[in-house]
Design a protein around this motif. Structure first.
Motif, PDB file in Angstrom:
ATOM      1  N   ALA A   1      33.669  -7.127  56.659  1.00 23.17           N
ATOM      2  CA  ALA A   1      33.391  -7.078  55.224  1.00 23.17           C
ATOM      3  C   ALA A   1      33.207  -5.650  54.727  1.00 23.17           C
ATOM      4  CB  ALA A   1      32.147  -7.909  54.912  1.00 23.17           C
ATOM      5  N   PHE A   2      32.936  -4.695  55.609  1.00 28.19           N
ATOM      6  CA  PHE A   2      32.762  -3.307  55.180  1.00 28.19           C
ATOM      7  C   PHE A   2      34.063  -2.724  54.619  1.00 28.19           C
ATOM      8  CE2 PHE A   2      28.520  -1.783  56.238  1.00 28.19           C
ATOM      9  CZ  PHE A   2      28.031  -2.826  57.028  1.00 28.19           C
ATOM     10  N   PHE A   3      35.217  -3.290  54.990  1.00 22.38           N
ATOM     11  CA  PHE A   3      36.484  -2.812  54.434  1.00 22.38           C
ATOM     12  C   PHE A   3      36.648  -3.211  52.970  1.00 22.38           C
ATOM     13  CE2 PHE A   3      38.529  -0.892  57.980  1.00 22.38           C
ATOM     14  CZ  PHE A   3      38.017  -1.528  59.108  1.00 22.38           C
ATOM     15  N   LEU A   4      35.776  -4.099  52.495  1.00 24.11           N
ATOM     16  CA  LEU A   4      35.823  -4.462  51.084  1.00 24.11           C
ATOM     17  C   LEU A   4      35.333  -3.309  50.205  1.00 24.11           C
ATOM     18  CD1 LEU A   4      36.445  -6.906  49.223  1.00 24.11           C
ATOM     19  CD2 LEU A   4      34.028  -7.508  49.372  1.00 24.11           C
ATOM     20  N   ILE A   5      34.496  -2.442  50.745  1.00 23.12           N
ATOM     21  CA  ILE A   5      33.917  -1.343  49.965  1.00 23.12           C
ATOM     22  C   ILE A   5      34.986  -0.324  49.555  1.00 23.12           C
ATOM     23  CG2 ILE A   5      32.271   0.571  50.047  1.00 23.12           C
ATOM     24  CD1 ILE A   5      30.551  -1.184  51.908  1.00 23.12           C
ATOM     25  N   PRO A   6      35.806   0.237  50.483  1.00 20.32           N
ATOM     26  CA  PRO A   6      36.855   1.179  50.023  1.00 20.32           C
ATOM     27  C   PRO A   6      37.886   0.500  49.129  1.00 20.32           C
ATOM     28  CG  PRO A   6      37.129   0.660  52.356  1.00 20.32           C
ATOM     29  CD  PRO A   6      35.785   0.137  51.953  1.00 20.32           C
ATOM     30  N   LEU A   7      38.107  -0.785  49.328  1.00 13.95           N
ATOM     31  CA  LEU A   7      39.066  -1.495  48.490  1.00 13.95           C
ATOM     32  C   LEU A   7      38.637  -1.458  47.024  1.00 13.95           C
ATOM     33  CD1 LEU A   7      41.607  -3.378  48.443  1.00 13.95           C
ATOM     34  CD2 LEU A   7      40.035  -5.291  48.670  1.00 13.95           C
ATOM     35  N   ILE A   8      37.373  -1.830  46.762  1.00 16.54           N
ATOM     36  CA  ILE A   8      36.873  -1.843  45.389  1.00 16.54           C
ATOM     37  C   ILE A   8      36.708  -0.418  44.859  1.00 16.54           C
ATOM     38  CG2 ILE A   8      34.955  -2.587  43.935  1.00 16.54           C
ATOM     39  CD1 ILE A   8      34.480  -4.884  45.841  1.00 16.54           C
ATOM     40  N   PHE A   9      36.300   0.515  45.724  1.00 15.99           N
ATOM     41  CA  PHE A   9      36.088   1.901  45.294  1.00 15.99           C
ATOM     42  C   PHE A   9      37.384   2.536  44.784  1.00 15.99           C
ATOM     43  CE2 PHE A   9      34.181   6.021  45.147  1.00 15.99           C
ATOM     44  CZ  PHE A   9      35.160   6.896  45.575  1.00 15.99           C
ATOM     45  N   PHE A  10      38.472   2.351  45.503  1.00 16.15           N
ATOM     46  CA  PHE A  10      39.725   2.974  45.075  1.00 16.15           C
ATOM     47  C   PHE A  10      40.281   2.336  43.812  1.00 16.15           C
ATOM     48  CE2 PHE A  10      40.570   6.285  47.935  1.00 16.15           C
ATOM     49  CZ  PHE A  10      40.111   5.946  49.185  1.00 16.15           C
ATOM     50  N   TRP A  11      40.005   1.052  43.585  1.00 15.15           N
ATOM     51  CA  TRP A  11      40.381   0.439  42.304  1.00 15.15           C
ATOM     52  C   TRP A  11      39.705   1.191  41.153  1.00 15.15           C
ATOM     53  CZ3 TRP A  11      39.614  -5.497  43.502  1.00 15.15           C
ATOM     54  CH2 TRP A  11      40.653  -5.920  44.326  1.00 15.15           C
ATOM     55  N   GLY A  12      38.388   1.361  41.278  1.00 12.65           N
ATOM     56  CA  GLY A  12      37.671   2.062  40.214  1.00 12.65           C
ATOM     57  C   GLY A  12      38.075   3.515  40.097  1.00 12.65           C
ATOM     58  N   TYR A  13      38.294   4.191  41.226  1.00  8.93           N
ATOM     59  CA  TYR A  13      38.663   5.611  41.205  1.00  8.93           C
ATOM     60  C   TYR A  13      39.998   5.822  40.497  1.00  8.93           C
ATOM     61  CZ  TYR A  13      39.468  10.370  42.892  1.00  8.93           C
ATOM     62  OH  TYR A  13      39.715  11.703  42.962  1.00  8.93           O
ATOM     63  N   LYS A  14      40.966   4.932  40.772  1.00 13.63           N
ATOM     64  CA  LYS A  14      42.274   5.097  40.152  1.00 13.63           C
ATOM     65  C   LYS A  14      42.208   4.875  38.651  1.00 13.63           C
ATOM     66  CE  LYS A  14      47.084   3.562  40.449  1.00 13.63           C
ATOM     67  NZ  LYS A  14      47.619   4.911  40.626  1.00 13.63           N
ATOM     68  N   ILE A  15      41.372   3.921  38.217  1.00 13.85           N
ATOM     69  CA  ILE A  15      41.279   3.623  36.783  1.00 13.85           C
ATOM     70  C   ILE A  15      40.573   4.752  36.052  1.00 13.85           C
ATOM     71  CG2 ILE A  15      40.305   2.036  35.085  1.00 13.85           C
ATOM     72  CD1 ILE A  15      40.703  -0.206  37.106  1.00 13.85           C
ATOM     73  N   VAL A  16      39.460   5.258  36.606  1.00 16.28           N
ATOM     74  CA  VAL A  16      38.652   6.257  35.902  1.00 16.28           C
ATOM     75  C   VAL A  16      39.346   7.619  35.882  1.00 16.28           C
ATOM     76  CG1 VAL A  16      36.473   7.515  35.936  1.00 16.28           C
ATOM     77  CG2 VAL A  16      36.504   5.048  36.369  1.00 16.28           C
TER      78      VAL A  16
END
Length: 884
Positions: free
Chosen positions: A139-154
């Motif tokens: 489940a720790f791989f879920l963290i970079p997944l969500i982080f890069f979504w937000g990073y790309k948008i912002v």
């Protein structure tokens, strides 16, 4: 149910309209293709294709930058929240597990105070489910997944590929969970499995261990290798390195940094006077599109990239050195069109990774590959009607019973005794025999004799009863002479008959490899050969036999043979059973093999009125099919279906795949007694015309008298079967010859095909066997409903339906006929014929008009119609009403 779509092959119309031979078809999928309008190998003058600009559909809400930032910061904070919760779970997970599981029994406030997670009860709850219940440490791989979504948008990063991150994180998440599950399971550390593997990883490992055992670790290693090879494109990188090492002077724009920068400068530093400062997002999209054009340009040797002003902004023109056939390429958005001459190319499907919520677009990946020569003329795949029930399984032979071996039950002593009695009987009448040969069958033994020279055949044939008396047999049959042989045959019943099971017939190679359209395994001949015939070539079958002689078993044998050989999409049955019990077992296969009227509740037709409507509906189906065959230019159903399978018929014009339809009538005599002409006429029509369009009749009756098997019906049934009948008259009625009255019974039958007469022992199939077969088919997935025949509204008008009566078209003798009927209180056509001195046709029309007017009731078979008007006074009132 598997979805089976049909797309019409328009190329066949082009063929029929003398299309040029060099027109090619470019396959683009299973059910459709494009036409390449440009003839292969023919050099045209230079053309420039300008593709219209296109833009991806966008949701207006996500164009607002504020909404984009809202989602971006939400994903960033969510990744931070999960990081704290997951790390805290490493230290406090065991203590918080009991609190989370006991949450429904306690208050939220109390549980929140007791939770030790750094983010309180919510953090304990979320981390417990993601880690312990679901994915474990993966489940720790879920963290970079969500982080890069937000990073790309912002931050609008162009260096981050969301699809790349998604694929990598999702695979790592599942693979890590499975690997930890395997390690925990094999080391028996059950106490800590929740933190490492989660419920998904542990349960999946148990399932894999039970399925493939130690092969689980090999499977995980194989998945990892496959992922690495395909995800990082190892083979392509190696090939590229080798290619660059071999030819360092290639014109690849991706490797030539100077050319790449020069072309990028030409793309990115242009001035568009018509552009507005508010269209910053559109400029970024154009830059992405232009960057993708570099990959297209890199395939060719470019002389000089030039940029010129056009009506819609800027146009890029690349001139290619090799001779080329013009092929259009899609243009970038926002008015930037690409003019390029290329060799004949195939544009593979675009991989557009566009995200409406951002102002930037991921570069479009154009892949340009030449079309192989062998694929230029490849046709579309044929239509498969069986895909509607792709999982359908044919009945197995294990559903059938085996009634002993196929050993012949005739001893050598019995053969010798019968031979001596035959020779002795003929010698008593001064008939010498040159030779005699015996052929043992399942029911009878055929003795072939060659008489001495000068003996008349008729003399031997007249001794049939004398030979039967000497042999003490149930009945013998003399064939004089045997067709195709110079011998006389004497068929003598065996003392012990052999039972021919349907299982022994259907398991033979002759039946399994049969290529007949509608194969039927009837039984064995007197020479112990398996007899299989094609119902589609008969094309109709007439059966007769006294009660208890095997007629119903013969019908079950026909139906069973077809069920074992045909798919539900290829065959439909219309079952008519006036007895109401003989064919009731086939109710279970209604949604697979049966056809019925749209308003019918029962798939087995038992009511006489519904039988008439069903027969007329089949006539309508026959006429509709003939219209389709006429439009398709086919002579029979097999040619039509072949054209449809090859997609040469347009379903928008009403064309469809048409299955065979087999009409089975168990007792014709009862229908003829109750309905008469109403049944005879449609049966005669179907027998005369229906064979070419795949409708075949199997009609059975107990007593084949001339009022049941009329001349018009008999003339259209060239193939007939007769079980044992009671008299020679019945035998001549059904077979046009004697012999059926001499049969043994219990499946012993004569099969007549034209002038040939074959004696068979019908295969036996018991009721439990039929029940098991129908259960096996009925339990499988079927169609939503039975095959629906065209709707037919019968003439069931009674006294209340006076609206259908037209006084203007009534007969001149209508009132006289009405008074005559009411006076005698007898609704009879013959009464009108006699008293009014009319022909049958006009009297029949008068009766129909009287029925429509409400004077007499509906047809009731052999009975006279009911008179609905009690006296002449009521009749006069009715006539006055009709006159108005």
């Amino acid at each position: 149910m598997a979805k089976n779509t049909y797309r019409y092959d328009e190329g066949n119309e082009a063929k029929s309209k003398n299309a040029p031979r060099n027109a090619t078809k470019e396959p683009i999928g299973r059910n459709e293709f494009r036409k390449a309008n440009e003839p292969k190998g023919e050099q045209k003058e230079k053309k420039v294709f300008k593709m219209p600009a296109f833009s991806l559909p966008r949701i207006t809400l996500f164009k607002d930058r504020r909404v984009q930032l809202l989602f971006g910061f939400f994903f960033l904070l969510a990744s931070l929240y999960l990081t704290i919760a997951f790390v805290s779970h490493i230290f406090t997970g065991d203590a918080d597990q009991s609190i989370v599981e006991g949450l429904p029994q306690s208050t939220v406030k109390t549980s929140g105070l007791e939770a030790e997670n750094w983010l309180g009860l919510a953090g304990a709850y979320v981390s417990n489910y993601f880690i312990r219940e679901w994915l474990g440490i993966g489940a720790f791989f879920l963290i970079p997944l969500i982080f890069f979504w937000g990073y790309k948008i912002v931050f609008r990063s162009r260096n981050i590929s969301v699809s790349y991150v998604n694929t990598l994180c999702l695979f790592s998440m599942l693979w890590t969970s499975l690997l930890c599950g395997y390690l925990v399971y094999t080391t028996n550390t059950v106490t800590d499995y929740g933190f490492l593997t989660g419920g998904i990883g542990y349960e999946s490992t148990i399932w894999l261990e039970s399925l493939i055992g130690s092969g689980t670790i090999l499977l995980l290693a194989f998945l990892l290798i496959i992922f690495v090879v395909f995800f990082f494109n190892i083979t392509t990188l190696i090939a590229t390195k080798k290619e660059n090492a071999a030819d360092p002077g290639t014109g690849n724009f991706a490797k030539d940094e100077e050319t790449y920068e020069q072309l990028s400068t030409g793309f990115n530093h242009y001035n568009n006077p018509s552009a507005s400062l508010e269209t910053e997002e559109e400029f970024e999209e154009v830059e992405d599109e232009e960057a993708d054009m570099e990959e297209v340009a890199s395939t060719f040797s470019v002389k000089k990239p030039t940029v010129s002003n056009g009506p819609n902004g800027h146009e890029l023109e690349l001139t290619v050195t090799p001779p080329a056939v013009v092929s259009p390429l899609p243009a970038p958005v926002n008015g930037l069109s690409l003019q390029i001459e290329t060799p004949m190319l195939e544009l593979e499907e675009m991989d557009l990774e566009a995200e409406p919520e951002t102002e930037e677009e991921t570069p479009v990946d154009w892949k340009v590959t030449p079309i192989p020569e062998e694929e230029m003329g490849r046709e579309i795949e044929n239509y498969d009607p069986t895909l509607d029930l792709a999982r359908y399984q044919y009945p197995t032979l294990e559903l059938l019973s085996d009634y002993g071996g196929n050993k012949v039950q005739v001893s050598k002593e019995e053969l010798e005794a019968n031979k001596d009695k035959i020779v002795e009987t003929l010698a008593n009448y001064n008939i010498g025999i040159a030779s005699i040969k015996a052929t043992i069958g399942p029911t009878v033994t055929l003795y072939e004799i060659v008489p001495d020279a000068g003996v008349r055949i008729s003399k031997i044939k007249n001794l049939e009863d004398d030979i039967a008396l000497s042999l003490a047999a149930l009945g013998i049959r003399i064939i004089a002479p045997i067709p195709g042989k110079g011998t006389i045959g004497i068929e003598v019943p065996n003392k012990k008959k052999e039972m021919v099971s349907i299982k022994s017939m259907l398991s033979t190679e002759k039946f399994l490899k049969s290529e007949m359209d509608l194969p039927i395994a009837f039984g064995k001949t007197i020479t112990n050969e398996v007899f299989i015939t094609d119902l589609a070539k008969m094309p109709h079958l007439l059966m007769a036999g006294a009660t208890g002689q095997g007629k119903s078993v013969g019908l079950n044998t026909i139906l069973t043979s077809l069920l074992y050989k045909k798919h539900p999409s290829q065959l439909k049955f219309v079952l008519v059973d006036p007895k109401k019990v003989e064919l009731s077992l086939f109710n279970k296969i209604e949604r697979h093999f049966l056809a019925k009227l749209p308003d019918s509740e029962e798939p087995i037709i038992t009511d006489t009125k519904k039988v008439v409507n069903t027969l007329n509906s089949l006539c309508m189906e026959m006429d509709m099919r003939y219209d389709l065959l006429k439009d398709a230019g086919c002579r029979n159903l097999k040619e039509y279906n072949q054209k449809f399978v090859e997609r040469r018929l347009n379903p928008k014009k009403g064309h469809r795949f048409m299955p065979f339809i087999v009409l089975v009538i168990d007792e014709l005599a009862d229908l003829m007694m109750t309905a008469g002409k109403e049944v005879e006429t449609p049966i005669a029509r179907l027998a005369q015309l229906a064979r070419a369009i795949g409708i075949h009749l199997v009609v059975a009756t107990q007593r084949p008298s001339v009022n049941v098997i009329t001349g018009i019906i008999k003339a259209n049934f060239p193939c007939r079967i007769s079980f044992k009948v009671t008299s020679k008259i019945d035998s001549r009625t059904i077979l046009d010859t004697g012999g059926a009255d001499q049969l043994v019974g219990q499946g012993d039958m004569l099969f007549s095909v034209g002038s040939d007469l074959i004696r068979l022992q019908c295969a036996f199939v018991d009721t439990p066997e039929v029940d098991r077969i129908c259960d096996f088919i009925g339990d499988q997935q079927g169609y939503s409903d039975a095959y629906l025949l065209p709707e037919f509204v019968g003439d069931d008008s009674g006294g209340g339906e006076k609206a259908d009566f037209d006084p203007a078209n009534r007969d001149a003798l209508f009132e006289d006929a009405a008074r005559l009927i009411v006076m005698h209180q007898q609704g009879s056509t013959s009464l009108i014929q006699r008293r009014l001195k009319l022909g049958y046709n006009r009297a029949g029309r008068l009766i129909d008009q009287l029925e429509a007017a409400g004077v007499v009731g509906p047809f009731e078979g052999s009975k006279a119609r009911e008179v609905l008007i009690p006296d002449e006074y009521s009749l006069e009132q009715l006539l006055n009403t009709l006159g108005k």
